[in-house]
Design a protein around this motif. Structure first.
Motif, PDB file in Angstrom:
ATOM      1  N   HIS A 121       0.911  -1.267  -0.033  1.00 42.67           N
ATOM      2  CA  HIS A 121       0.292  -0.446  -0.251  1.00 42.67           C
ATOM      3  C   HIS A 121       0.596   1.416  -0.203  1.00 42.67           C
ATOM      4  N   ASP A 122       2.403   1.034  -0.525  1.00 44.37           N
ATOM      5  CA  ASP A 122       3.099   2.296  -0.771  1.00 44.37           C
ATOM      6  C   ASP A 122       3.664   3.009   0.752  1.00 44.37           C
ATOM      7  N   LYS A 123       3.137   2.030   1.200  1.00 41.60           N
ATOM      8  CA  LYS A 123       4.589   2.682   2.937  1.00 41.60           C
ATOM      9  C   LYS A 123       5.333   1.049   3.432  1.00 41.60           C
ATOM     10  N   PHE A 124       6.161   1.692   4.057  1.00 42.13           N
ATOM     11  CA  PHE A 124       6.792   0.811   4.508  1.00 42.13           C
ATOM     12  C   PHE A 124       6.236   0.399   5.714  1.00 42.13           C
ATOM     13  N   THR A 125       5.987  -1.475   6.202  1.00 34.91           N
ATOM     14  CA  THR A 125       4.978  -1.549   7.319  1.00 34.91           C
ATOM     15  C   THR A 125       5.987  -3.147   7.642  1.00 34.91           C
TER      16      THR A 125
END
Ligand code: IPM
Ligand code: MN
Length: 395
Positions: A121-125
């Motif tokens: 989702h376009d985020k670093f998690t």
């Protein structure tokens, strides 16, 4: 001192950029250990084809076959480089070597190193924790849909002319039809599956419970080839009573692999399913920039990052070299096992350690892992760690 003959195929796009880091790594190993690498670099791929009309120079296949202890490949494929029959230019290099050198197992570790975050989702998690992802997928590599010598249906418009198809009738289907056979043999399945059980014996089991487990992934509820593959799997499993075995259909497996990666230790599967599942699996390990592979047979080995030539990033020096450096690590480990060479095995362990330290320090990482470092900064930093570890090892 042991000298290994390496053939290096940088290929297309970002291939040469990551191969440059691999060469630095080989240099430092040569300088700091008894190992030496006699290297032959051969140009190849779609860009080479656009320039020369050949996928690689004549005699290259023979060089790989007769004068190499191992092969290292960057990437193949370039937009617009397409053969008249519609296949990718350069495809013969990779598919031809897999078939021609009988590299029957495509070994693709899916391991999440500490410090690595995934991009979703376009985020670093941090959806999966590092102690939950550590499996190896063994993809059958010479049969199934991708065999390079298959008699496929002809491309209908070769050079603007209607081509003649080998006759094949399909009940209930009319109009233009294209088809690809998918042969799967007992012998081809057996050697791949047996290697899977061998690998399971060498590892520490699945992250979840430490149980050594081989999972057969197929679609035997539909295809004949998979029914044979599954049958052979069940037979071979009987020779390894101390290793757990189970089977899953590919569609359900993709869900389980994302939901419960910790369950899996070794996965054996057919060619196309392994191709698709390992791209998906790369998300578990931080992306394609982290996915390494070895194409191995009884006599030959070809090592390559799973990512392709990545045209949109080519020439910028920004892609992650770790998939390639880890492929060098797989190559050293394979050479060490093949040749019973403790120095090659030690070098493999040192490379693994250096990469793992680099990722944990999270200081210099490429964009795909949330950093801003360049390909060569990451390469230099890992190479420096390898240099130090070699000094410690040999002092
Ligand atoms: C890979 C690639 C190749 C394959 C292509 C380039 C033929 O996608 O190594 O996974 O599908 O085998
Ligand atoms: Mn692929």
């Amino acid at each position: 001192m042991v000298t290994y003959r390496l053939t290096i195929l940088p290929g297309d796009g970002t291939g040469p950029e990551v191969i440059q880091e691999a060469e630095k790594l080989l240099d430092v190993i040569e300088a700091g250990s008894p190992l030496a690498f006699e290297r032959t670099v051969i140009p190849c791929g779609g860009q080479y084809w656009l320039k020369t009309g050949e996928e690689w120079p004549k005699g290259s296949f023979e060089h790989c076959r007769d004068e190499s202890d191992a092969i290292l490949l960057g990437a193949i494929g370039w937009p617009g480089a397409e053969l008249p029959n519609g296949d990718i230019a350069g495809g013969q290099v990779i598919l031809g070597l897999r078939s021609g050198l009988d590299l029957f197992a495509n070994v693709r570790p899916i391991k999440l190193y500490r410090g690595v975050r995934h991009k979703i989702h376009d985020k670093f998690t941090q959806v999966w924790s590092p102690d939950k992802v550590d499996m190896v997928v063994l993809r059958e590599n010479t049969e199934g849909l991708y065999h390079s010598l298959l008699r496929r249906s002809a491309n209908r418009l070769m050079n603007g002319k209607e081509a003649e198809d080998p006759v094949m009738e399909f009940d209930g289907i009319s109009g233009e039809v294209a088809w690809d056979p998918r042969p799967i043999s007992r012998a081809g399945s057996e050697r791949l599956i047996r290697l899977g059980f061998d690998y399971a014996q060498r590892r520490d089991g699945a992250p979840k419970d430490g149980v050594s487990r081989v999972t057969c992934v197929d679609k035997s509820n539909v295809t004949r080839g998979c029914q044979l593959f599954r049958r052979v799997f069940n037979e071979i499993a009987e020779d390894f009573p101390h290793i757990a075995h189970e089977a899953a259909f590919i569609d359900a497996f993709t869900m389980w692999m994302i939901r419960n990666p910790e369950w899996f230790d070794i996965v054996v599967t057919t060619n196309m399913f392994g191709d698709i599942a390992t791209d998906l699996g790369s998300v578990l390990q931080g992306g394609m920039g982290m996915a390494a592979s070895g194409n191995i047979g009884d006599e030959h080995g070809l090592f390559e990052p799973v990512h392709g030539s990545s045209p949109k990033h080519a020439g910028k020096g920004v892609v992650n070299p770790i998939a390639t450096l880890n492929s060098v690590q797989l190559m050293l480990e394979w050479l060490g096992m093949q040749c019973d060479d403790a120095d090659a095995l030690a070098a493999a362990e040192i490379v693994e350690q250096a990469i793992s330290d680099q990722l944990l320090s999270a200081e210099e990482l490429t964009y795909d892992l949330g950093g801003t470092a360049s390909t060569s900064q990451v390469g230099d930093s890992i190479v420096a760690r390898v240099r130090t570890l070699l000094v410690e090892h040999y002092s």
